[in-house]
Motif scaffolding. Structure first.
Motif, PDB file in Angstrom:
ATOM      1  N   GLU A   1       0.846  -1.190   0.000  1.00  0.00           N
ATOM      2  CA  GLU A   1       0.000   0.000   0.000  1.00  0.00           C
ATOM      3  C   GLU A   1       0.888   1.249   0.000  1.00  0.00           C
ATOM      4  O   GLU A   1       1.982   1.240   0.578  1.00  0.00           O
ATOM      5  CB  GLU A   1      -0.924   0.002   1.210  1.00  0.00           C
ATOM      6  N   ILE A   2       0.424   2.300  -0.624  1.00  0.00           N
ATOM      7  CA  ILE A   2       1.187   3.547  -0.723  1.00  0.00           C
ATOM      8  C   ILE A   2       1.543   4.063   0.667  1.00  0.00           C
ATOM      9  O   ILE A   2       0.693   4.119   1.559  1.00  0.00           O
ATOM     10  CB  ILE A   2       0.389   4.603  -1.502  1.00  0.00           C
ATOM     11  N   GLY A   3       2.824   4.384   0.847  1.00  0.00           N
ATOM     12  CA  GLY A   3       3.306   4.928   2.108  1.00  0.00           C
ATOM     13  C   GLY A   3       3.654   3.902   3.168  1.00  0.00           C
ATOM     14  O   GLY A   3       4.073   4.258   4.268  1.00  0.00           O
ATOM     15  N   GLU A   4       3.512   2.622   2.864  1.00  0.00           N
ATOM     16  CA  GLU A   4       3.772   1.560   3.845  1.00  0.00           C
ATOM     17  C   GLU A   4       5.106   0.856   3.637  1.00  0.00           C
ATOM     18  O   GLU A   4       5.384  -0.158   4.268  1.00  0.00           O
ATOM     19  CB  GLU A   4       2.632   0.537   3.821  1.00  0.00           C
ATOM     20  N   GLU A   5       5.948   1.393   2.763  1.00  0.00           N
ATOM     21  CA  GLU A   5       7.217   0.741   2.435  1.00  0.00           C
ATOM     22  C   GLU A   5       8.112   0.554   3.666  1.00  0.00           C
ATOM     23  O   GLU A   5       8.658  -0.525   3.889  1.00  0.00           O
ATOM     24  CB  GLU A   5       7.980   1.545   1.371  1.00  0.00           C
ATOM     25  N   GLN A   6       8.270   1.592   4.458  1.00  0.00           N
ATOM     26  CA  GLN A   6       9.160   1.522   5.617  1.00  0.00           C
ATOM     27  C   GLN A   6       8.629   0.555   6.671  1.00  0.00           C
ATOM     28  O   GLN A   6       9.387  -0.202   7.267  1.00  0.00           O
ATOM     29  CB  GLN A   6       9.354   2.917   6.228  1.00  0.00           C
ATOM     30  N   SER A   7       7.323   0.564   6.882  1.00  0.00           N
ATOM     31  CA  SER A   7       6.713  -0.360   7.833  1.00  0.00           C
ATOM     32  C   SER A   7       6.907  -1.807   7.392  1.00  0.00           C
ATOM     33  O   SER A   7       7.272  -2.675   8.193  1.00  0.00           O
ATOM     34  CB  SER A   7       5.225  -0.047   7.980  1.00  0.00           C
ATOM     35  N   LEU A   8       6.684  -2.071   6.112  1.00  0.00           N
ATOM     36  CA  LEU A   8       6.869  -3.416   5.580  1.00  0.00           C
ATOM     37  C   LEU A   8       8.332  -3.836   5.675  1.00  0.00           C
ATOM     38  O   LEU A   8       8.640  -4.963   6.078  1.00  0.00           O
ATOM     39  CB  LEU A   8       6.390  -3.484   4.133  1.00  0.00           C
ATOM     40  N   PHE A   9       9.240  -2.937   5.343  1.00  0.00           N
ATOM     41  CA  PHE A   9      10.677  -3.192   5.462  1.00  0.00           C
ATOM     42  C   PHE A   9      11.013  -3.629   6.889  1.00  0.00           C
ATOM     43  O   PHE A   9      11.704  -4.632   7.096  1.00  0.00           O
ATOM     44  CB  PHE A   9      11.446  -1.926   5.082  1.00  0.00           C
ATOM     45  N   SER A  10      10.510  -2.903   7.874  1.00  0.00           N
ATOM     46  CA  SER A  10      10.790  -3.223   9.282  1.00  0.00           C
ATOM     47  C   SER A  10      10.236  -4.588   9.668  1.00  0.00           C
ATOM     48  O   SER A  10      10.895  -5.352  10.387  1.00  0.00           O
ATOM     49  CB  SER A  10      10.196  -2.148  10.194  1.00  0.00           C
ATOM     50  N   GLN A  11       9.034  -4.898   9.204  1.00  0.00           N
ATOM     51  CA  GLN A  11       8.438  -6.203   9.507  1.00  0.00           C
ATOM     52  C   GLN A  11       9.241  -7.344   8.882  1.00  0.00           C
ATOM     53  O   GLN A  11       9.448  -8.387   9.506  1.00  0.00           O
ATOM     54  CB  GLN A  11       7.001  -6.255   8.991  1.00  0.00           C
ATOM     55  N   LEU A  12       9.683  -7.148   7.649  1.00  0.00           N
ATOM     56  CA  LEU A  12      10.462  -8.179   6.968  1.00  0.00           C
ATOM     57  C   LEU A  12      11.793  -8.430   7.663  1.00  0.00           C
ATOM     58  O   LEU A  12      12.249  -9.574   7.758  1.00  0.00           O
ATOM     59  CB  LEU A  12      10.699  -7.794   5.506  1.00  0.00           C
ATOM     60  N   LYS A  13      12.435  -7.379   8.145  1.00  0.00           N
ATOM     61  CA  LYS A  13      13.737  -7.521   8.813  1.00  0.00           C
ATOM     62  C   LYS A  13      13.635  -8.341  10.098  1.00  0.00           C
ATOM     63  O   LYS A  13      14.632  -8.867  10.575  1.00  0.00           O
ATOM     64  CB  LYS A  13      14.341  -6.151   9.113  1.00  0.00           C
ATOM     65  N   GLU A  14      12.435  -8.479  10.657  1.00  0.00           N
ATOM     66  CA  GLU A  14      12.239  -9.270  11.869  1.00  0.00           C
ATOM     67  C   GLU A  14      12.135 -10.770  11.590  1.00  0.00           C
ATOM     68  O   GLU A  14      12.197 -11.578  12.508  1.00  0.00           O
ATOM     69  CB  GLU A  14      10.991  -8.795  12.606  1.00  0.00           C
ATOM     70  N   ILE A  15      11.974 -11.154  10.327  1.00  0.00           N
ATOM     71  CA  ILE A  15      11.882 -12.569   9.960  1.00  0.00           C
ATOM     72  C   ILE A  15      13.305 -13.106   9.813  1.00  0.00           C
ATOM     73  O   ILE A  15      14.064 -12.608   8.977  1.00  0.00           O
ATOM     74  CB  ILE A  15      11.087 -12.738   8.646  1.00  0.00           C
ATOM     75  N   PRO A  16      13.692 -14.097  10.618  1.00  0.00           N
ATOM     76  CA  PRO A  16      15.091 -14.571  10.619  1.00  0.00           C
ATOM     77  C   PRO A  16      15.601 -15.031   9.259  1.00  0.00           C
ATOM     78  O   PRO A  16      16.783 -14.863   8.960  1.00  0.00           O
ATOM     79  CB  PRO A  16      15.078 -15.746  11.610  1.00  0.00           C
TER      80      PRO A  16
END
Length: 76
Positions: free
Chosen positions: A11-26
């Protein structure tokens, strides 16, 4: 060892949030915010092909604000 890359549209504007969530996956070894047709590229590594499927379906695709994904499996 199995490696894959995932191209993700969010979704537009959610790139940074998604990036942070992905970095938490080992299994996610690298993650980049991009500009163009896809918003984020994630590289992940697992022990087996079935584990790749598990990561895709039970971890990554269930994250909030993802609109679409394309997975590219790497062969040696």
């Amino acid at each position: 060892m199995e490696k894959a890359f995932m191209l993700i549209s969010c979704e537009i504007g959610e790139e940074q949030s998604l990036f942070s969530q992905l970095k938490e996956i080992p299994e996610v070894k690298n993650c980049l915010i991009t500009f163009g047709s896809y918003d984020v590229v994630a590289e992940f590594v697992t022990d087996s092909p079935s584990k790749i499927n598990e990561i895709i379906t039970s971890k990554i695709r269930k994250l909030k604000n993802i609109r679409s994904t394309i997975t590219l499996r790497v062969t040696n």
